[in-house]
Design an enzyme around this catalytic site. Structure first.
Site, PDB file in Angstrom:
ATOM      1  N   GLY A  58       0.827  -1.209   0.000  1.00 46.68           N
ATOM      2  CA  GLY A  58       0.000   0.000   0.000  1.00 46.68           C
ATOM      3  C   GLY A  58       0.851   1.244   0.000  1.00 46.68           C
ATOM      4  O   GLY A  58       2.060   1.174   0.287  1.00 46.68           O
ATOM      5  N   CYS A  85       5.033  -6.501   1.478  1.00 53.12           N
ATOM      6  CA  CYS A  85       5.475  -5.103   1.463  1.00 53.12           C
ATOM      7  C   CYS A  85       4.859  -4.333   2.642  1.00 53.12           C
ATOM      8  O   CYS A  85       5.166  -4.636   3.782  1.00 53.12           O
ATOM      9  CB  CYS A  85       5.161  -4.483   0.092  1.00 53.12           C
ATOM     10  SG  CYS A  85       6.032  -2.935  -0.178  1.00 53.12           S
ATOM     11  N   TYR A  86       3.936  -3.399   2.374  1.00 50.91           N
ATOM     12  CA  TYR A  86       3.321  -2.681   3.499  1.00 50.91           C
ATOM     13  C   TYR A  86       2.691  -3.669   4.479  1.00 50.91           C
ATOM     14  O   TYR A  86       2.748  -3.496   5.699  1.00 50.91           O
ATOM     15  CB  TYR A  86       2.255  -1.708   2.970  1.00 50.91           C
ATOM     16  CG  TYR A  86       1.670  -0.837   4.058  1.00 50.91           C
ATOM     17  CD1 TYR A  86       2.206   0.416   4.318  1.00 50.91           C
ATOM     18  CD2 TYR A  86       0.598  -1.270   4.840  1.00 50.91           C
ATOM     19  CE1 TYR A  86       1.707   1.204   5.330  1.00 50.91           C
ATOM     20  CE2 TYR A  86       0.085  -0.491   5.862  1.00 50.91           C
ATOM     21  CZ  TYR A  86       0.637   0.758   6.098  1.00 50.91           C
ATOM     22  OH  TYR A  86       0.139   1.540   7.102  1.00 50.91           O
ATOM     23  N   HIS A 176       7.453  -8.307  -3.920  1.00 55.30           N
ATOM     24  CA  HIS A 176       6.091  -8.591  -4.417  1.00 55.30           C
ATOM     25  C   HIS A 176       6.042  -9.914  -5.181  1.00 55.30           C
ATOM     26  O   HIS A 176       6.403  -9.949  -6.362  1.00 55.30           O
ATOM     27  CB  HIS A 176       5.624  -7.448  -5.329  1.00 55.30           C
ATOM     28  CG  HIS A 176       5.336  -6.189  -4.582  1.00 55.30           C
ATOM     29  ND1 HIS A 176       4.091  -5.879  -4.101  1.00 55.30           N
ATOM     30  CD2 HIS A 176       6.156  -5.178  -4.209  1.00 55.30           C
ATOM     31  CE1 HIS A 176       4.146  -4.720  -3.472  1.00 55.30           C
ATOM     32  NE2 HIS A 176       5.384  -4.270  -3.517  1.00 55.30           N
ATOM     33  N   GLU A 178       3.449 -11.303  -6.273  1.00 53.74           N
ATOM     34  CA  GLU A 178       2.295 -11.306  -7.184  1.00 53.74           C
ATOM     35  C   GLU A 178       2.631 -10.775  -8.578  1.00 53.74           C
ATOM     36  O   GLU A 178       1.870 -10.980  -9.511  1.00 53.74           O
ATOM     37  CB  GLU A 178       1.133 -10.505  -6.573  1.00 53.74           C
ATOM     38  CG  GLU A 178       1.327  -8.995  -6.452  1.00 53.74           C
ATOM     39  CD  GLU A 178       2.077  -8.553  -5.200  1.00 53.74           C
ATOM     40  OE1 GLU A 178       2.847  -9.356  -4.656  1.00 53.74           O
ATOM     41  OE2 GLU A 178       1.916  -7.396  -4.777  1.00 53.74           O
ATOM     42  N   ASP A 234     -18.541 -10.817 -21.509  1.00 54.01           N
ATOM     43  CA  ASP A 234     -19.171 -11.055 -20.209  1.00 54.01           C
ATOM     44  C   ASP A 234     -20.645 -11.416 -20.344  1.00 54.01           C
ATOM     45  O   ASP A 234     -21.110 -12.426 -19.811  1.00 54.01           O
ATOM     46  CB  ASP A 234     -18.995  -9.820 -19.302  1.00 54.01           C
ATOM     47  CG  ASP A 234     -17.533  -9.423 -19.191  1.00 54.01           C
ATOM     48  OD1 ASP A 234     -16.686 -10.319 -19.339  1.00 54.01           O
ATOM     49  OD2 ASP A 234     -17.249  -8.230 -18.978  1.00 54.01           O
ATOM     50  N   LYS A 376     -11.584 -11.448 -15.733  1.00 53.30           N
ATOM     51  CA  LYS A 376     -11.811 -11.603 -17.177  1.00 53.30           C
ATOM     52  C   LYS A 376     -11.210 -12.903 -17.737  1.00 53.30           C
ATOM     53  O   LYS A 376     -11.843 -13.588 -18.539  1.00 53.30           O
ATOM     54  CB  LYS A 376     -11.160 -10.411 -17.891  1.00 53.30           C
ATOM     55  CG  LYS A 376     -11.602 -10.225 -19.300  1.00 53.30           C
ATOM     56  CD  LYS A 376     -12.924  -9.531 -19.327  1.00 53.30           C
ATOM     57  CE  LYS A 376     -13.359  -9.044 -20.650  1.00 53.30           C
ATOM     58  NZ  LYS A 376     -14.520  -8.159 -20.510  1.00 53.30           N
TER      59      LYS A 376
END
Ligand code: XMP
Length: 520
Positions: A58, A85-86, A176, A178, A234, A376
């Site tokens: 963050g 991280c944060y 990170h 991710e 969608d 998605k």
């Protein structure tokens, strides 16, 4: 059938630009997760009953008074926690450690040396040695470990780049995992989610479809349902899911609002009504939409007007049909996160998506949003299994407000007609030159300003078209596409030569951020 929601990971969002990526990686691993603001209330967390919690990064400075903190309840639940991280820094402080300004700020690639004994990192390497390529983005670092914690990773600049209390299953990573720049990131998250939290890989495409169809049958029962079908990925997936779940009880409404691309209405009717045997009513509502938009030039107001007008049209159609109790929509998870403020208030809502935010009380229909938990890429995978043609699943996204947000300011039919022609030339040429699939979204934008040009001996004073093409994975960030100059030249020539109302074509070279993908 496996219960896809049996093993859930809770992700608490402190506002990092990467938080959605954490959720997507966990889902890719095959485990269901949801993303909430860091200050979500304790009762909700208990009820959610996660098998593990991930605290995101963050933008806050953890050492400041009143900076964001994780809800204390998570430390009482006896479940694994991973702070990123944060998330790691606040975890350290909340558990009695200490963090201060880093000796050297780290932004970008770094080499992390893993101490190789924690269940999170043990044995993971990039091949060869125990140094991992990771992505760092921080100016603060943990300087003292909380009691019971051990160091599990360091970089040259950041001594405590990872820590663990192995008995409690608490972990922190300053880097990170991710983001794809951290090569072993997915592997590390897999360790956390599958091994440490012991979540099974139940979140698979087949299981998801079975569950969605079953849930739709239960929710809708013997009532009838109306679906606003746009022809995009969608709503198309929702149409086929509903067709499988309740068959004849489904009526799709395709609204031609006058803000569609060239021949779009005919194509949608052809694909669904003719080829996929879905009942579709086409409503020609161009005039209604243009009248509603006639005095408005502001982007957010235009979006709202379009949202309301769609609802009015659906309402009118529902009244004409028998026993319609439900209105289905193709809302997906990023729409919910971006619009409904699920995301931490540390990041602001940038644009409101017109299909999120509920229905007016006057509309006595219940919303059905079967794919609102899906990203998605998950929707596309489901669409493939459901037999939706590939070209439909992989077409570039087209926003609900349509051309209205690609005509800057006031929307006029005349402008939309010009824009449609230019957009068709651009997209046709992308296909013809095998470039369509090299970009993730491409379109033309109409600029209602006039510019001087010359064709033959004649001076022209006409409008401007901007071309926009971007490369992106998640549409949250995007890079402008480096389309070949020859190609841009070809498209520009065709537009100016074939559309007499255009005297100039420009190419948009802004990335997101700081720009957005659409111009409004
Ligand atoms: P921005 O412009 O926010 O676009 O960078 C990100 C993606 O979202 C689409 N978009 C919308 N889609 N309703 C939609 O259904 C909207 O109001 C809307 N605004 C932007 C945009 O086309 C891109 O794919």
């Amino acid at each position: 059938m496996n219960n896809v929601h049996l093993n859930k990971i809770l992700i608490l969002d402190f506002g990092s630009q990467y938080t959605q990526l954490i959720a997507r990686r966990v889902r890719e691993i095959g485990v269901y997760c949801e993303l909430y603001r860091y200050d979500i209330n304790s009762d909700f967390i208990k009820k959610f009953n996660p098998k593990g919690v991930i605290l995101s990064g963050g933008p806050d400075t953890v050492t400041f008074d009143n900076s964001a903190r994780a809800p204390n309840i998570i430390f009482d639940l006896n479940i694994p926690i991973l702070g990123i991280c944060y998330g790691m820094q606040t975890m350290a402080i909340q558990l009695g450690g200490h963090a201060t300004s880093a000796n050297k700020h780290e932004y970008g690639f770094a080499k992390v040396r893993s101490c190789n004994y924690s269940p999170l990192l043990n044995g993971i390497n990039d091949g060869g040695n125990d140094l991992l390529d990771v992505w760092m983005s921080h100016g603060i670092e943990v300087k003292r470990l909380p009691d019971g914690f051990k160091l599990i990773a360091s970089t040259d600049n950041c001594n405590i780049a990872g820590f663990a209390d192995i008995n409690k299953h608490y972990y922190g990573l300053q880097f990170h995992p991710e983001v794809t720049h951290t090569k072993q990131g997915k592997h590390i998250l897999e360790r956390f989610v599958n091994d440490i939290c012991q979540c099974k890989k139940n979140w698979t495409t087949d299981n998801i479809i079975t569950k969605l169809v079953k849930d739709l049958k239960n929710q809708i029962g013997s009532a009838n349902v109306l679906l606003g079908l746009s022809g995009g990925v969608d709503s198309s997936v929702v149409a086929v899911l509903l067709q499988q779940a309740v068959g004849k009880q489904l009526t799709c409404v395709f609204v031609d609002n006058g803000l569609l691309r060239l021949n779009e209405g005919n194509k949608v009717m052809q694909n669904f009504a003719k080829n996929m045997n879905v009942k579709v009513i086409r409503v020609n509502a161009q005039e209604k939409f243009y009248n509603a938009l006639s005095n408005e030039d502001k982007p957010e107001a235009k979006r709202k007007i379009i949202g309301h007008t769609f609802i009015e049209v659906f309402e009118e159609e529902a009244k004409k049909l028998n026993n319609i109790q439900f209105l289905a929509q193709g809302t997906i998870y990023p729409d919910v996160i971006e619009s409904a403020g699920t995301k931490s208030n540390k990041t602001k809502v940038i644009k409101s998506h017109h299909n999120v935010g509920g229905l007016p009380d006057s509309l006595q229909l219940t919303l059905v949003e079967p794919i609102k938990e899906l990203f998605k890429d998950e929707v596309r995978k489901i669409g493939t299994i459901l037999g939706i043609p590939t070209h439909m699943l992989h077409c570039h996204p087209f926003p609900g407000p349509g051309l209205s947000i690609r005509i800057l300011g006031q929307v006029k039919q005349e402008y939309a007609d010009i824009l449609r022609q230019a957009d068709t030339i651009f997209i046709d040429e992308l296909y013809k030159n095998d470039l369509y699939n090299t970009v993730n979204q491409a379109f033309a934008v109409f600029l209602p300003i006039k510019s001087v040009g010359v064709t033959g001996d004649t001076r022209r004073y006409e409008y401007v078209i901007a071309l926009r093409a971007v490369e992106t994975i998640d549409f949250m960030t995007a890079r402008w596409a480096r389309l070949p100059y020859n190609f841009l030249d070809l498209v520009s020539n065709r537009i100016i030569n074939e559309i007499s109302r255009i005297s100039r074509v420009v190419y948009d070279i802004s990335s997101k951020p700081p720009a957005t993908i659409e111009w409004e």
